[in-house]
Structures are given as structure tokens and as C-alpha cells.
Design a protein around this motif. Structure first.
Motif, PDB file in Angstrom:
ATOM      1  N   ARG A 280      -4.287  18.416  -5.784  1.00 20.56           N
ATOM      2  CA  ARG A 280      -5.193  17.265  -5.707  1.00 20.56           C
ATOM      3  C   ARG A 280      -4.844  16.440  -4.478  1.00 20.56           C
ATOM      4  NH1 ARG A 280      -7.836  15.176 -10.768  1.00 20.56           N
ATOM      5  NH2 ARG A 280      -8.156  13.346  -9.455  1.00 20.56           N
ATOM      6  N   LYS A 281      -5.875  16.034  -3.766  1.00 23.50           N
ATOM      7  CA  LYS A 281      -5.653  15.118  -2.651  1.00 23.50           C
ATOM      8  C   LYS A 281      -5.289  13.737  -3.188  1.00 23.50           C
ATOM      9  CE  LYS A 281      -9.499  15.656  -0.252  1.00 23.50           C
ATOM     10  NZ  LYS A 281     -10.405  15.521   0.919  1.00 23.50           N
TER      11      LYS A 281
ATOM     12  N   ASN B  15       0.855  -1.185   0.000  1.00 24.16           N
ATOM     13  CA  ASN B  15       0.000   0.000   0.000  1.00 24.16           C
ATOM     14  C   ASN B  15       0.891   1.236   0.000  1.00 24.16           C
ATOM     15  OD1 ASN B  15      -2.577  -1.385   0.231  1.00 24.16           O
ATOM     16  ND2 ASN B  15      -1.939  -1.899   2.304  1.00 24.16           N
ATOM     17  N   THR B  16       0.663   2.121  -0.942  1.00 23.42           N
ATOM     18  CA  THR B  16       1.603   3.223  -1.177  1.00 23.42           C
ATOM     19  C   THR B  16       0.875   4.522  -1.462  1.00 23.42           C
ATOM     20  OG1 THR B  16       3.202   1.664  -2.117  1.00 23.42           O
ATOM     21  CG2 THR B  16       3.526   3.996  -2.621  1.00 23.42           C
ATOM     22  N   ASP B  17       1.354   5.608  -0.833  1.00 25.29           N
ATOM     23  CA  ASP B  17       0.918   6.968  -1.157  1.00 25.29           C
ATOM     24  C   ASP B  17       2.097   7.722  -1.744  1.00 25.29           C
ATOM     25  OD1 ASP B  17      -1.645   6.568  -0.250  1.00 25.29           O
ATOM     26  OD2 ASP B  17      -1.378   7.636   1.643  1.00 25.29           O
ATOM     27  N   VAL B  18       1.857   8.448  -2.827  1.00 28.47           N
ATOM     28  CA  VAL B  18       2.894   9.257  -3.470  1.00 28.47           C
ATOM     29  C   VAL B  18       2.348  10.672  -3.652  1.00 28.47           C
ATOM     30  CG1 VAL B  18       4.409   9.554  -5.452  1.00 28.47           C
ATOM     31  CG2 VAL B  18       3.782   7.252  -4.711  1.00 28.47           C
ATOM     32  N   MET B  19       2.988  11.641  -2.996  1.00 31.67           N
ATOM     33  CA  MET B  19       2.586  13.042  -3.136  1.00 31.67           C
ATOM     34  C   MET B  19       3.636  13.761  -3.970  1.00 31.67           C
ATOM     35  SD  MET B  19       0.420  15.447  -2.578  1.00 31.67           S
ATOM     36  CE  MET B  19      -0.657  14.555  -1.443  1.00 31.67           C
TER      37      MET B  19
ATOM     38  N   LEU C 203       5.317  22.360   2.255  1.00 30.98           N
ATOM     39  CA  LEU C 203       4.455  22.366   3.433  1.00 30.98           C
ATOM     40  C   LEU C 203       3.097  21.746   3.128  1.00 30.98           C
ATOM     41  CD1 LEU C 203       3.509  23.207   6.262  1.00 30.98           C
ATOM     42  CD2 LEU C 203       3.127  25.515   5.359  1.00 30.98           C
ATOM     43  N   TRP C 204       2.507  22.130   2.006  1.00 28.17           N
ATOM     44  CA  TRP C 204       1.172  21.614   1.699  1.00 28.17           C
ATOM     45  C   TRP C 204       1.210  20.187   1.159  1.00 28.17           C
ATOM     46  CZ3 TRP C 204      -3.527  22.892   3.211  1.00 28.17           C
ATOM     47  CH2 TRP C 204      -3.665  24.118   3.877  1.00 28.17           C
ATOM     48  N   GLY C 205       2.311  19.790   0.548  1.00 29.00           N
ATOM     49  CA  GLY C 205       2.456  18.379   0.210  1.00 29.00           C
ATOM     50  C   GLY C 205       2.493  17.531   1.473  1.00 29.00           C
ATOM     51  N   LEU C 206       3.187  18.046   2.484  1.00 31.24           N
ATOM     52  CA  LEU C 206       3.274  17.358   3.775  1.00 31.24           C
ATOM     53  C   LEU C 206       1.915  17.315   4.462  1.00 31.24           C
ATOM     54  CD1 LEU C 206       5.156  16.014   5.786  1.00 31.24           C
ATOM     55  CD2 LEU C 206       5.869  18.286   6.558  1.00 31.24           C
ATOM     56  N   ARG C 207       1.189  18.420   4.418  1.00 30.40           N
ATOM     57  CA  ARG C 207      -0.138  18.446   5.048  1.00 30.40           C
ATOM     58  C   ARG C 207      -1.109  17.466   4.378  1.00 30.40           C
ATOM     59  NH1 ARG C 207      -0.324  25.019   5.888  1.00 30.40           N
ATOM     60  NH2 ARG C 207       0.262  25.003   8.095  1.00 30.40           N
ATOM     61  N   LEU C 208      -1.013  17.350   3.078  1.00 36.11           N
ATOM     62  CA  LEU C 208      -1.961  16.498   2.354  1.00 36.11           C
ATOM     63  C   LEU C 208      -1.656  15.008   2.498  1.00 36.11           C
ATOM     64  CD1 LEU C 208      -2.451  18.615  -0.886  1.00 36.11           C
ATOM     65  CD2 LEU C 208      -4.213  18.047   0.777  1.00 36.11           C
ATOM     66  N   ILE C 209      -0.417  14.646   2.867  1.00 35.37           N
ATOM     67  CA  ILE C 209      -0.073  13.224   2.976  1.00 35.37           C
ATOM     68  C   ILE C 209       0.006  12.759   4.426  1.00 35.37           C
ATOM     69  CG2 ILE C 209       2.453  13.435   3.059  1.00 35.37           C
ATOM     70  CD1 ILE C 209       2.614  11.091   1.102  1.00 35.37           C
TER      71      ILE C 209
ATOM     72  N   LYS D  91      -0.623  11.478   8.065  1.00 39.40           N
ATOM     73  CA  LYS D  91      -1.684  10.645   8.648  1.00 39.40           C
ATOM     74  C   LYS D  91      -2.194  11.208   9.968  1.00 39.40           C
ATOM     75  CE  LYS D  91       1.326   7.428  11.166  1.00 39.40           C
ATOM     76  NZ  LYS D  91       1.664   6.003  11.385  1.00 39.40           N
ATOM     77  N   GLU D  92      -1.516  12.233  10.508  1.00 36.62           N
ATOM     78  CA  GLU D  92      -1.929  12.807  11.788  1.00 36.62           C
ATOM     79  C   GLU D  92      -2.669  14.127  11.645  1.00 36.62           C
ATOM     80  OE1 GLU D  92       1.679  10.271  12.277  1.00 36.62           O
ATOM     81  OE2 GLU D  92       1.373  12.142  11.161  1.00 36.62           O
ATOM     82  N   GLY D  93      -2.676  14.739  10.475  1.00 37.13           N
ATOM     83  CA  GLY D  93      -3.085  16.118  10.360  1.00 37.13           C
ATOM     84  C   GLY D  93      -4.488  16.358   9.855  1.00 37.13           C
ATOM     85  N   LEU D  94      -4.608  17.422   9.052  1.00 39.61           N
ATOM     86  CA  LEU D  94      -5.897  17.899   8.566  1.00 39.61           C
ATOM     87  C   LEU D  94      -6.681  16.827   7.825  1.00 39.61           C
ATOM     88  CD1 LEU D  94      -4.541  21.257   7.107  1.00 39.61           C
ATOM     89  CD2 LEU D  94      -5.719  20.971   9.285  1.00 39.61           C
ATOM     90  N   PHE D  95      -5.964  15.962   7.098  1.00 43.44           N
ATOM     91  CA  PHE D  95      -6.612  14.941   6.283  1.00 43.44           C
ATOM     92  C   PHE D  95      -6.300  13.542   6.829  1.00 43.44           C
ATOM     93  CE2 PHE D  95      -5.384  18.661   3.820  1.00 43.44           C
ATOM     94  CZ  PHE D  95      -6.613  19.087   3.346  1.00 43.44           C
ATOM     95  N   GLY D  96      -5.977  13.485   8.133  1.00 40.21           N
ATOM     96  CA  GLY D  96      -5.569  12.232   8.746  1.00 40.21           C
ATOM     97  C   GLY D  96      -6.599  11.123   8.625  1.00 40.21           C
TER      98      GLY D  96
END
Length: 680
Positions: A506-507, A160-164, A540-546, A548-553
Motif C-alpha cells: 500500500r502506498k 507531519n509524518t510518514d511511516v512505511m 528496496l520497495w519500502g524505500l521507493r514508496l517513501i 521524496k525524489e523517486g517514482l512517487f516523489g
């Protein structure tokens, strides 16, 4: 060694032993036997058994090492492919790895073959290897050699992989690298799509692979990804408000009126265009000039009214203009005028309105920080997200219209294409408190506007008391309120550089959730190239969007099967930090707002560049050390600087000098993310 090899070897030994047994039976029935013959036969039996064991051991060793060579060969073959494509160097590389593990002639083997592997529709590499092993002692029994074979498969397989993707889409991405036929943004589009296709081919059934995007320049376009309560209701902009309109008598009309005809013959210039630095777009100095000017005497006299004369001149040289177009390119237009002798008629005649007063209508404005209600951009979408709005009226920004005694409204739009944001509260050097902008994860508190974000609205911003906005740097910025009739620069006049808003972010989304290859291609094709290079806001916003603890956690905590996710940020830039104090960026109009610098003095571009780079380094450290994210960095058509190397995870920084190298780099990253594995 597999069962077939054992079976083959024991079948051959069995045949030999059966022949010996038959011969012994004959000897037993022959009573003429003697001790010498029986001793020889015993020795022969022992030799057959020992020789078979010796040859069998060698066969096992050859088979094992050839299997290792086959495995190494297919792994190298898959790794050296470019995505799903086989390159001219792919097979030679694989053969070299095979030979390194099982060299020709090893252990006495002969006729070793490792033909070019095949690749099936699922991008699984299938390889085979064969060799011939001559028998040693078993040749006594008529068994001269045995042919051995191995099969081997290799495939990229993803967990399982996320790529921002954090992508520099500034104006310089319209440039073309030396040796390339297409510009950098075209090369980026192709490389990202190939990367996507590689990972999708490598995906194991049941796993989730998601891709997100943050294009960046002066700021980021994330507004419509945010919840309504995360955006302020009111925000202060460096703007203006209409004060009053008055007519002032500025003199009286004179007794005469002077008119001049056009210069003839008209000159048609030769027009050529070239391209400059989009992040510092300026035109060369004009060289066009007038020489050899002269005039005939006034006719009928120098004091007669009416009177006329003919003026002469020679005109030649070049004029230049520069503008950043909608594609983010700095277009420099050169008009070359050939040397031409021209003339015009100048006439002085009676003014029928002589002595009447002249009036000038003047509109006075207060240029100052102004608080505006921006809640209209929130909308009422059932999703709870920001909806945006078009042509929202911001009161009293412009001069009166018609008989209106007050100022007219400025129409402002904040929609998907331009839903950029200003960052929440930060700290200047020496200030104490919380730098909310550098807090990656916290959710805004609706009772504290300093924790919320604001819409990015260039139409409300004016460069107070600056007379030459295109100078580098411009001069005259005044933080004090100014009441004047002057019309200072409105930042919406520079949508492609000084007040650039990049394409929407894009999220994270998987192919199964809608990010198909065609959807991705459409998104990449629509990426805009404009503005300057503010690395920190993009990362910063790439970090926020990926995170797991934050705005989109809630969307990022785990995969649908409940298992963990491998997280990656791919940060690509084509240049060094490039900020300007006259830019409208994520922290306002820097020369006036000074949200990140000493408020008592005008900052410099260098001051801002240092801040941007310091914060980028901090965000990269958070990603790697606190969140366990693998950070991949690509310098495209630019040097891999210490700043970029430091940002990347160990061994994850690359320099790509052209589009082919960029494509190769993305393919290498895809292979490393996918985890190359043997499947047979």
C-alpha cells in the motif's frame, strides 16, 4: 513562580504590616512613649520586612522545584503508557520521576503529594502536586505555613509524518513464539493497529500522518501501484513450448494378464498432524514396511492358466507427507498403521488381446527461455496505472487438446492478489553497466526494457531437468535447451513457498484520505504468510514508496500545508535471510536465470543469502545517509543480528521475543516518533 503565589505572599505580608501600622498609630497618640520601645519597634519592622523576603524566596524555590517535579512526572507517565493504555507500572514510574526532581521534605516542605494523574479523551495527561511550606521568620507575626500547588500536562504531538512498514510475512510468521498463545502474524496485526491508534491520538490539528505497507517474502506485490509505461511489453521466462506429439510402438501384449485383489483386512491408520519449518517444509522418512511375506502354491499348478494363489504379509509403521497450506504453514501429516496380518488373491488369466501391439503417445516439449507478450496485463485504466488481467492466453505452453496438432495455451492471471513483479536489470559480479534494480529513484525509460519491471508469472516457469524438486538443494538444473517428454515441475505448483507472492503493498495514506482504523484492520487481517525471506526486495520497495525524489516523489515531497515531512521506515523480520536456488523470486528462477550470480555455475543458497544481505545493507545506508529517513528495525522472535543493527538508525534497533514485547516496542517507537511535549 506564578502571579497567584506572589499575590498570596504579599497579601500575608500586607496584613502583618497593617497590624504594625495600627499599633504604631496608637503609640504615636500615646505621649508616654520612650526610646527603648521605639527602637524595638524599628527592629521589629526591619525583621518583618527581611523575614518576609527570606520566606518569600524559599517559597519561590519550593514552587519552582515542585513544578519541575510535576512536569517530569507527567512526562514519565505519558511515556510509560502503552499506546493509550495505562499500565500497572505507569504511576510508580511517574512518581519516581517526581520524587527525583522534588523529594519529600525538600527545603523543609511537608505533606508533599503527587496523586495519580488523569488521562482525558485526547490522551492528554493531567497532573497536580501540592506541598506545605512552614514559615521561618514570619512565624513571629502568626504565619506558620503556606500551602503551594502546581498543575502540569503532557501529550504526544506529531509533526507531519510518514511511516512505511516493511513487514516480513514469510511462512515462519505462522509459528508461535514461546509463551505466546497466538502466532506471530496475529501479534504483528495487533501491534501495528495499536501503533496507528497511538499516533492518531497524538496528531496535532492540521498535521498529516500517513502510513504505507510493503509485505515481502520471495518478492513484493507492487504491480498495480505502477504506471503502465513502467512495465515491459515482452519478458523472457524459463518456460517450455510444445514441439510435437507422436505414437511409438512400445511392444506387444502378453499371453496372460495378472490381477491382484486389495489387501485385507483394510487398515485404518491413526492420523496426526504437526507443523514444520514453512521455509524448508519437508516430511520425515517413512517407516512403514512389509514383513513376514509368504504365498500359497499356485492352484491348480504353477503353469496352469487360469491359476491363483493367496499372498500374506504383515504391514506396520508410519508414513509422512508435508505440504505448505494456503496460510503458509508447513503441515506434516503422519499416518500410523498398527501391525496387521493381511492377505490378497493373485490371479493369472488368458489375455484375449495377446500379440497385439502396444502404443504410447508421447508429447515432446522444448524446455528453454521463452519470450512472451505480457502487455495484456497493462489494461487501459484512466489512472494510467497497471490494471491486471485474468486468464490471459500464453501460446503453445501445454500439450495438444483434442485433435489440435499444436500445443494448447496456458491461462495466466495477474491481478491484485498476485500482482508481484520481477526486478529490472541487475549486474552479476564483474559485469559493468548500470544495475537498474539498485537504482532507488529513476523512472523507467520506455525505450529501454532493462529499466522496466515485469510481471511475476509462476505458471510459465518450469524447473528444467530437475527430478526431485523438494530436495535441499535439488539437483539436475540444466541451463541448456532440453527436448524431452518429461514433465518437469511447474512453479505454479508451489504458490505458498517456492513461488510465493505476498499480499499487496500500500502506498502512503492518511486517515483522512481513507486509511481509517477499520480499513487498516481489514488490511492487516488479510495479510498472507508464505514464502522465503528476501529482505532486500522488501526494503528496496519500502524505500521507493517513501522517497521524496523517486517514482512517487510528487506524492511525497511535502505535506498539504507545504511544510516538511518526518520520514520513517519500520523494518520488522522474524528470521534470518532464507533464500533457495529453486525459488522463483524477484530475479527469476535463480538456479536457471542466475541474474545475480555467475552464469557458468549453479549458485548455492549461501551465495544468494550473501547477495541479499549485502544489498539490504546498501539500501539501509541509502535510506539513512542520503535520504534522511529514520530506520527502525525490530527482530521479532529472533536474534537482533549485526546485520539488523547495522541497518537501523542509531539507537533504533529492538529485539522482541514475544507478542507483548512487540507491542511494547511499537508503542515505544510511536512515542519517539510523536515527540513527547509539555502542554501546560
Amino acid at each position: 513562580m506564578n502571579g497567584r503565589l506572589y499575590e498570596a505572599c504579599f497579601v500575608d505580608r500586607g496584613k502583618a504590616m497593617r497590624r504594625v501600622v495600627v499599633w504604631l498609630k496608637r503609640l504615636r497618640n500615646d505621649e508616654r512613649g520612650n526610646v527603648l520601645v521605639l527602637s524595638a519597634l524599628g527592629l521589629l519592622l526591619l525583621l518583618g520586612m527581611g523575614g518576609g523576603a527570606l520566606d518569600l524566596s524559599r517559597i519561590y524555590l519550593v514552587k519552582t522545584r515542585m513544578q519541575q517535579g510535576c512536569d517530569a512526572g507527567v512526562l514519565a507517565y505519558r511515556k510509560s503508557m502503552q499506546g493509550t493504555n495505562v499500565l500497572p507500572t505507569t504511576y510508580p514510574t511517574a512518581l519516581a520521576y517526581f520524587n527525583a526532581n522534588f523529594s519529600p521534605g525538600r527545603y523543609g516542605s511537608m505533606n508533599t503529594q503527587f496523586p495519580q494523574p488523569t488521562v482525558d479523551a485526547n490522551v492528554v495527561v493531567h497532573g497536580t502536586a501540592t506541598t506545605t511550606v512552614p514559615m521561618a521568620l514570619m512565624q513571629i507575626f502568626g504565619f506558620k505555613q503556606i500551602t503551594l500547588g502546581s498543575t502540569c500536562d503532557a501529550q504526544l504531538q506529531l509533526p507531519n509524518t510518514d511511516v512505511m512498514f516493511v513487514l516480513d510475512t514469510t511462512g515462519s510468521m505462522t509459528d508461535t513464539n514461546p509463551g505466546d498463545s497466538d502466532n506471530k502474524i496475529t501479534g504483528l496485526r495487533n501491534a501495528v493497529l495499536n501503533f496507528y491508534n497511538t499516533l492518531e491520538q497524538a496528531k496535532i490539528s492540521g498535521t498529516q500522518v500517513r502510513y504505507g505497507f510493503v509485505p515481502y517474502s520471495n518478492t513484493v506485490n507492487v504491480g498495480l501501484l505502477l504506471k503502465r509505461e513502467w512495465i515491459v511489453n515482452n519478458w523472457t521466462y524459463q518456460s517450455r513450448q510444445f514441439d510435437r506429439q507422436q505414437q511409438d510402438q512400445t511392444g506387444t501384449q502378453g499371453n496372460t494378464v495378472t490381477t491382484s485383489s486389495a489387501w485385507t483386512p483394510a487398515i485404518t491408520p491413526t492420523t496426526t498432524t504437526s507443523y514444520g519449518d514453512p521455509e524448508n517444509c519437508s516430511a520425515p522418512a517413512n517407516t512403514a514396511a512389509t514383513t513376514n511375506s509368504s504365498s500359497t502354491p499356485w492352484n491348480p499348478s504353477a503353469s496352469a492358466v487360469p491359476r491363483s494363489r493367496t499372498n500374506y504379509r504383515t504391514y506396520e509403521g508410519d508414513t509422512y507427507s508435508a505440504i505448505v497450506n494456503s496460510s503458509g504453514q508447513c503441515v506434516i501429516t503422519k499416518n500410523s498403521y498398527p501391525s496387521t496380518q493381511q492377505s490378497q488373491t493373485q490371479t493369472v488369466s488368458n489375455n484375449p488381446n495377446a500379440g497385439q501391439p502396444t502404443y504410447t503417445t508421447r508429447n515432446y516439449f522444448w524446455y528453454k527461455p521463452v519470450s512472451y507478450d505480457v502487455s495484456a496485463f497493462k489494461g487501459a485504466a484512466t489512472s494510467g496505472l497497471m490494471a491486471g488481467a485474468s486468464n490471459v492466453s500464453m501460446a503453445n505452453v501445454n500439450a495438444p487438446s483434442g485433435s489440435n496438432a499444436t500445443g494448447s495455451d496456458q491461462k495466466v492471471s495477474w491481478v491484485a492478489a498476485s500482482a508481484c513483479i520481477e526486478e529490472r536489470k541487475t549486474l552479476r559480479p564483474g559485469e559493468t553497466g548500470t544495475a537498474w534494480d539498485m537504482d532507488v529513484d529513476s523512472t523507467p525509460d520506455t525505450s529501454k526494457p532493462e529499466t522496466q519491471w515485469a510481471p511475476f508469472l509462476p505458471a510459465l516457469l518450469f524447473a528444467r531437468q530437475v527430478t526431485n524438486y523438494t530436495a535441499t538443494p535439488p539437483t539436475g538444473f540444466n541451463t541448456a535447451d532440453v527436448n524431452t517428454t518429461a514433465g518437469y515441475t511447474q512453479l505454479s505448483s508451489y504458490p505458498y513457498n517456492r513461488a510465493a507472492c505476498p499480499s499487496p503493498a500500500r502506498k502512503l495514506q492518511s486517515k483522512e484520505a481513507g486509511l481509517t482504523s477499520s480499513a487498516l484492520q481489514s488490511y492487516l487481517n488479510a495479510l498472507l504468510t508464505r514464502g522465503d525471506t528476501y529482505h532486500d526486495i522488501g526494503f528496496l520497495w519500502g524505500l521507493r514508496l517513501i522517497s521524496k525524489e523517486g517514482l512517487f516523489g510528487s506524492e511525497n515531497t511535502s505535506a498539504p500545508d507545504g511544510s516538511s515531512i518526518a520520514r520513517n521506515i519500520i523494518f520488522m523480520t522474524d528470521g534470518d535471510t532464507e533464500s533457495h536456488i529453486q525459488d522463483y523470486d524477484a530475479y527469476g528462477l535463480s538456479a536457471l536465470d542466475r541474474r545475480r550470480t555467475d552464469p557458468s555455475s549453479l549458485p548455492s543458497d549461501s551465495d544468494q543469502n550473501s547477495i541479499v544481505e549485502d544489498r539490504l545493507t546498501r539500501y539501509c545506508t541509502i535510506a539513512k545517509n542520503k535520504k534522511g529517513i529514520t530506520v527502525w528495525v525490530i527482530a521479532f522472535g529472533t536474534d537482533l543480528t549485526p546485520l539488523l543493527k547495522t541497518c537501523a538508525s542509531q539507537g533504533r534497533a529492538f529485539q522482541a521475543n514475544n507478542s507483548q514485547q512487540l507491542n511494547d516496542t511499537f508503542a515505544e517507537i510511536a512515542a519517539k516518533i510523536a515527540q513527547l511535549r509539555l502542554t501546560k
